[in-house]
Write an enzyme that holds these catalytic residues in place. Sequence first.
Site, PDB file in Angstrom:
ATOM      1  N   GLY A  14       0.834  -1.208   0.000  1.00  0.00           N
ATOM      2  CA  GLY A  14       0.000   0.000   0.000  1.00  0.00           C
ATOM      3  C   GLY A  14       0.864   1.251   0.000  1.00  0.00           C
ATOM      4  CB  VAL A  26      16.731   6.102  -1.312  1.00  0.00           C
ATOM      5  CG1 VAL A  26      17.570   4.966  -1.886  1.00  0.00           C
ATOM      6  CG2 VAL A  26      16.067   5.672  -0.006  1.00  0.00           C
ATOM      7  NE  ARG A  75      -2.277  -4.354  -0.918  1.00  0.00           N
ATOM      8  CZ  ARG A  75      -1.721  -3.728   0.122  1.00  0.00           C
ATOM      9  NH1 ARG A  75      -0.587  -4.156   0.611  1.00  0.00           N
ATOM     10  NH2 ARG A  75      -2.305  -2.674   0.667  1.00  0.00           N
ATOM     11  CB  CYS A  76       4.213  -8.439  -6.841  1.00  0.00           C
ATOM     12  SG  CYS A  76       4.895  -9.498  -8.111  1.00  0.00           S
ATOM     13  CG  ASP A 106       3.020  -6.472   7.630  1.00  0.00           C
ATOM     14  OD1 ASP A 106       2.541  -5.971   6.589  1.00  0.00           O
ATOM     15  OD2 ASP A 106       2.330  -7.065   8.468  1.00  0.00           O
ATOM     16  CB  THR A 129       2.789   0.770   6.273  1.00  0.00           C
ATOM     17  OG1 THR A 129       1.419   0.524   6.669  1.00  0.00           O
ATOM     18  CG2 THR A 129       3.669   0.495   7.475  1.00  0.00           C
ATOM     19  CG  ASP A 131      -1.594  -0.278   8.187  1.00  0.00           C
ATOM     20  OD1 ASP A 131      -2.460   0.575   7.913  1.00  0.00           O
ATOM     21  OD2 ASP A 131      -1.454  -1.326   7.534  1.00  0.00           O
ATOM     22  CG  ASP A 133       1.467  -2.732  10.548  1.00  0.00           C
ATOM     23  OD1 ASP A 133       2.298  -2.061   9.904  1.00  0.00           O
ATOM     24  OD2 ASP A 133       0.712  -3.559   9.996  1.00  0.00           O
ATOM     25  NE  ARG A 166     -28.484  11.494  12.531  1.00  0.00           N
ATOM     26  CZ  ARG A 166     -28.812  11.987  11.351  1.00  0.00           C
ATOM     27  NH1 ARG A 166     -27.908  12.577  10.606  1.00  0.00           N
ATOM     28  NH2 ARG A 166     -30.041  11.870  10.914  1.00  0.00           N
ATOM     29  N   GLY A 174      -5.751   0.338   9.217  1.00  0.00           N
ATOM     30  CA  GLY A 174      -4.785  -0.148  10.203  1.00  0.00           C
ATOM     31  C   GLY A 174      -4.573  -1.643  10.114  1.00  0.00           C
ATOM     32  NE  ARG A 175      -2.271  -4.933   5.899  1.00  0.00           N
ATOM     33  CZ  ARG A 175      -2.656  -5.187   4.656  1.00  0.00           C
ATOM     34  NH1 ARG A 175      -3.428  -6.217   4.412  1.00  0.00           N
ATOM     35  NH2 ARG A 175      -2.288  -4.432   3.667  1.00  0.00           N
ATOM     36  CD  GLU A 191     -18.151  10.030  24.133  1.00  0.00           C
ATOM     37  OE1 GLU A 191     -18.125  10.396  25.304  1.00  0.00           O
ATOM     38  OE2 GLU A 191     -18.414  10.760  23.173  1.00  0.00           O
TER      39      GLU A 191
END
Length: 326
Positions: A14, A26, A75-76, A106, A129, A131, A133, A166, A174-175, A191
């Site tokens: 992603g 780089v 995504r290969c 990851d 990423t 995420d 993570d 409401r 975040g997977r 909340e």
Amino acid sequence: MAKIKTIGLLTSGGDAPGMNAAIRAVTRSAIYNGIKVKGIYRGYKGLVDDEIVEFQTQNVSNIIHHGGTILKTARCKEFRTVEGRQQAWENIKKHDIDALVVIGGDGSLSGARQFASEFDFPIVGLPGTIDNDLSGTDHTIGYDTALNTIMWCVDRIRDTASSHARLFFIEVMGRESGFLALNGALATGAEAAIIPEISTEHDQLAELIERGFRKSKNSSIVLVSESPVTGGAMGLAERVRKEYPQYDVRVTILGHLQRGGSPTALDRILASRMGAAAIDALLEGQRNVMIGDDDEKMIYVPFSKAIAGKKPIDYDLLETLRRLSI
Ligand code: F6P
């Protein structure tokens, strides 16, 4: 280890805001150190299909502020096969590439680890990423921008939530990790955050309702991690409609909005530092490590650590969120 004269550079998985800043860093650090850069398009797919072109410093001009990735990404599936990786290896030899820099999450770093060990080939990874993570780094490239995007969106939803009194479930990405939901909730004064990390321990929705939320407020916002474990925002709203019909509930799924946009200053700086550190790592003879940030310092994290297990959330933040939502 033989001297590195040429590196290959790719973005995979992603996309994340700040990837372009990392590509720039780089590329320029490599060229500054007399190393050639080959840009590989569409992640591992470009390595398998030979979509590889030499990059000069101009190739990365005027990109630091853009979201997405100029190298494109994918995504290969082929790279998950032995034949696909063999084909990638042939192209590495064909282009005289001595080492790879892989920017991704990851899944991308797992692929890097496997390829590095199969062909005894040096690879350095950058955590790219939204995420957050990956273990061994305080932050991943793209996470801060995604958090800011979430904040921007939730602030707007709050206006309508409070006008209509409401309950809103807002689903964030975040997977399997709750970093975006938890810190997004803190940043927006929500909340609660319903996250995968604690879903198996108790019924977060029941706890939220029992806590008596909305007693002192006329509207409520709950951030929910996308995940089959939490049930996602749709699943929770469905439950509220059945079990607690007194609430007027609505759902917003932020989805891929969170992946786009100009990177924040924090992401640009992180990506620039990590990109430069990737070249330092290769020059120091490091291989099969991810660049991480540890209290503002650049560190080398072995792939095995970066992708092993689940990066823990800070449980104190949940308690802080609870306290601040009275
Ligand atoms: O890993 C980044 C991420 O945005 C996750 O948060 C999300 O689950 C996934 O990618 C979505 O992937 P795709 O863009 O392939 O649908």
